[in-house]
Design a protein around this motif. Structure first.
Motif, short mmCIF file in Angstrom:
data_model
loop_
_atom_site.label_atom_id
_atom_site.label_comp_id
_atom_site.label_asym_id
_atom_site.label_seq_id
_atom_site.Cartn_x
_atom_site.Cartn_y
_atom_site.Cartn_z
N GLY A 171 -10.38 -4.39 7.83
CA GLY A 171 -9.49 -4.52 6.70
C GLY A 171 -8.54 -3.34 6.57
O GLY A 171 -8.92 -2.19 6.81
N PHE A 172 -7.30 -3.64 6.20
CA PHE A 172 -6.28 -2.63 5.97
C PHE A 172 -5.75 -2.78 4.55
O PHE A 172 -5.48 -3.90 4.11
CB PHE A 172 -5.12 -2.78 6.96
CG PHE A 172 -5.46 -2.40 8.37
CD1 PHE A 172 -5.02 -1.19 8.90
CD2 PHE A 172 -6.23 -3.24 9.16
CE1 PHE A 172 -5.34 -0.85 10.21
CE2 PHE A 172 -6.54 -2.90 10.48
CZ PHE A 172 -6.10 -1.70 11.00
N THR A 173 -5.61 -1.68 3.85
CA THR A 173 -5.09 -1.74 2.50
C THR A 173 -3.61 -2.07 2.53
O THR A 173 -2.89 -1.76 3.50
CB THR A 173 -5.28 -0.41 1.76
OG1 THR A 173 -4.61 0.63 2.49
CG2 THR A 173 -6.75 -0.07 1.63
N GLY A 174 -3.13 -2.72 1.45
CA GLY A 174 -1.72 -3.03 1.37
C GLY A 174 -0.93 -1.95 0.66
O GLY A 174 0.27 -1.81 0.88
N ARG A 175 -1.59 -1.19 -0.21
CA ARG A 175 -0.88 -0.18 -1.00
C ARG A 175 -1.60 1.16 -0.90
O ARG A 175 -1.40 1.92 0.02
CB ARG A 175 -0.78 -0.66 -2.46
CG ARG A 175 0.07 -1.93 -2.61
CD ARG A 175 0.08 -2.44 -4.04
NE ARG A 175 0.85 -3.67 -4.18
CZ ARG A 175 0.94 -4.38 -5.28
NH1 ARG A 175 0.32 -3.97 -6.38
NH2 ARG A 175 1.66 -5.49 -5.32
N SER A 176 -2.48 1.42 -1.86
CA SER A 176 -3.17 2.72 -1.90
C SER A 176 -4.27 2.79 -0.86
O SER A 176 -4.96 1.80 -0.61
CB SER A 176 -3.76 2.94 -3.30
OG SER A 176 -4.65 4.03 -3.29
N PRO A 177 -4.49 3.95 -0.25
CA PRO A 177 -5.58 4.11 0.70
C PRO A 177 -6.95 4.30 0.06
O PRO A 177 -7.96 4.34 0.75
CB PRO A 177 -5.18 5.37 1.48
CG PRO A 177 -4.41 6.18 0.47
CD PRO A 177 -3.65 5.17 -0.35
N ARG A 178 -7.00 4.38 -1.28
CA ARG A 178 -8.25 4.76 -1.93
C ARG A 178 -9.39 3.79 -1.65
O ARG A 178 -10.53 4.19 -1.45
CB ARG A 178 -8.04 4.91 -3.44
CG ARG A 178 -7.19 6.10 -3.85
CD ARG A 178 -7.31 6.38 -5.34
NE ARG A 178 -6.83 5.25 -6.11
CZ ARG A 178 -5.55 5.08 -6.48
NH1 ARG A 178 -4.65 5.96 -6.11
NH2 ARG A 178 -5.19 4.03 -7.20
#
Length: 470
Positions: free
Chosen positions: A51-58
């Protein structure tokens, strides 16, 4: 007492799905369906998800610290249950372009999935890729450099169409074979929508790449449904009480879930049907049922509920003024759904139970975001269908548009909904009598000459709100 550490019950399956948009919905829906599918097949047939985040890396950072494991809390009317989800095996910041490309270059990766907002497709009013969008223009330049071999490994596209095309570009270069791309969101025909914007971008970047995408990539449309509110600190405390484990990224969701898919999977897929997913030749009737009943109902409750001081869907659903309006909205949609009465009755019975589940804190301010993207497919689509069927304008639907416009204009100064800010800019300085007509023309150009619709919405809007655009 020692806090339990995170550990897998089964060996991590190999990455065979890459996902963009690692938010709560993806973890409550896609990853749950994949978890159940994996449990139903031998170990060698299981599919792991990167999975890859779309916005924040948190979110990626929190999940990576837990070996990509998390707690899914299913919140029914009578209590909570918790399960550990293990189908996620990698979690990355969405800016990690090199890892994104490396994974999509693997032949064993057969599916790319996305959960992005409606605005994430970066479309213009015609439905094409918005080439005037600065982020789209930047991605176009970047991808041209990458195709020419001039991009560095640390570079990354920033838009969803750009990321998808970048991954497909790398897959083509590696001769890794065909792949299916699956959209999971509330847009009708979302596979076709994504295909168009990706091919628009590909045509602008490299005709050879565009031809490869047309031949080797299947864009799958799907209808998804599972209410998954934003996680709160109380939810984290609940997850710890249920499991004894500190979870930085639990997900709370309702018991109900549905997934209907249309399209081909040329490189295989998880056995999602074992978890209840359905594969159909035409997803459109299921999309309309969800958009015009559940999602339109959410919009009515969000804008009407916020106007009346409510905070959650359940609170708004219990409001003695809003509940009849909701039933009227559903009646207006029923008339043009084209589905058997017993199917609509069953769907509405389920929705009444779901909306009334006060233990699911589905916040209205979350539902209210991106209204300019949602109102056309949830409400104006019903208005269009009623007009085409020779039926009168639905007053309940007109009231939803009016309540949304009120919300948009009164909150514009806060910047709380940047995706809709472009529309506010168009309306500033417009004469109050023309605001509704301008709004309808912007959201649904084919309805701009529907004087009855414009009049019905205008009659439902506070004149003081219209004065706010001066």
């Amino acid at each position: 007492m020692q806090t339990p550490t995170w550990s897998r019950h089964h060996p991590a399956p190999p990455v065979r799905v890459v996902h963009l948009g690692l938010g709560a919905f993806a973890r409550g829906h896609l990853l749950w369906f994949t978890e159940q599918a994996n449990a139903s097949v031998p170990p060698g047939e299981r599919w792991g998800v990167a999975g890859f985040t779309g916005r924040s890396p948190r979110v990626a950072e929190a999940l990576a610290s837990q070996r990509c494991l998390y707690t899914l809390v299913t919140r029914g009317p009578d209590g909570d249950t918790a399960e550990q989800v293990e189908s996620l095996v990698e979690a990355h910041d969405g800016t990690r372009g090199a890892r994104w490309r490396a994974l999509l270059s693997r032949p064993e990766v057969g599916v790319l999935t996305l959960t992005v907002t409606e605005a994430g497709y970066r479309r213009d009013t015609s439905g094409a890729l918005d080439v005037q969008d600065p982020a789209v223009a930047a991605d176009t330049r970047l991808l041209r450099r990458l195709v020419a071999g001039r991009g560095g490994p640390g570079t990354s596209a920033t838009t969803a169409p750009g990321k998808v095309l970048d991954g497909l570009r790398a897959r083509r270069a590696a001769a890794a074979g065909p792949i299916a791309v699956v959209s999971l969101d509330n847009l009708p025909h979302n596979g076709a929508v994504l295909r168009r914007v990706v091919l628009d971008l590909a045509d602008a970047v490299d005709p050879g790449l565009a031809a490869w995408v047309r031949e080797h990539v299947s864009f799958v449309s799907s209808m998804v449904d599972r209410i998954t509110p934003a996680t709160t600190d109380q939810d984290r405390r609940t997850a710890r009480t249920l499991t004894g484990r500190v979870d930085r990224s639990p997900v709370v969701t309702e018991p109900f879930r549905e997934w209907v898919l249309q399209g081909d999977f040329p490189a295989g897929r998880p056995a999602w049907e074992h978890a209840g997913a359905r594969f159909v030749p035409d997803v459109a009737p299921y999309e309309r049922r969800k958009l015009w009943l559940l999602n339109a109902g959410h919009s009515l409750l969000a804008y009407g509920g916020l106007r009346r001081g409510h905070a959650t869907v359940a609170q708004a659903f219990a409001d003695a003024e809003l509940r009849p309006a909701l039933e009227a909205l559903w009646d207006e949609a029923r008339a043009v759904l084209g589905l058997p009465d017993d199917e609509v009755d069953a769907a509405l019975a389920a929705l009444r139970a779901r909306f009334g589940n006060a233990r699911i804190e589905h916040r209205l301010d979350q539902v209210a975001l991106d209204g300019a993207q949602k109102i056309p497919v949830r409400v104006l689509a019903v208005a269009r269908a009623r007009r085409d069927a020779g039926l009168p304008v639905g007053t309940a639907g007109a009231q939803v548009v009016a309540d949304w416009l009120r919300h948009l204009l009164l909150t514009a100064h806060t910047g709380a909904d940047p995706a809709d800010g472009y529309l506010v800019g168009r309306l500033l300085g417009t004469a109050p009598r023309d605001v509704v007509a301008q709004t309808v023309a912007s959201l649904a150009p084919d309805l701009a000459d529907d004087d009855a619709l414009v009049a019905a919405v205008t009659a439902s809007v506070d004149t003081g709100v219209l004065d706010a655009v001066r």
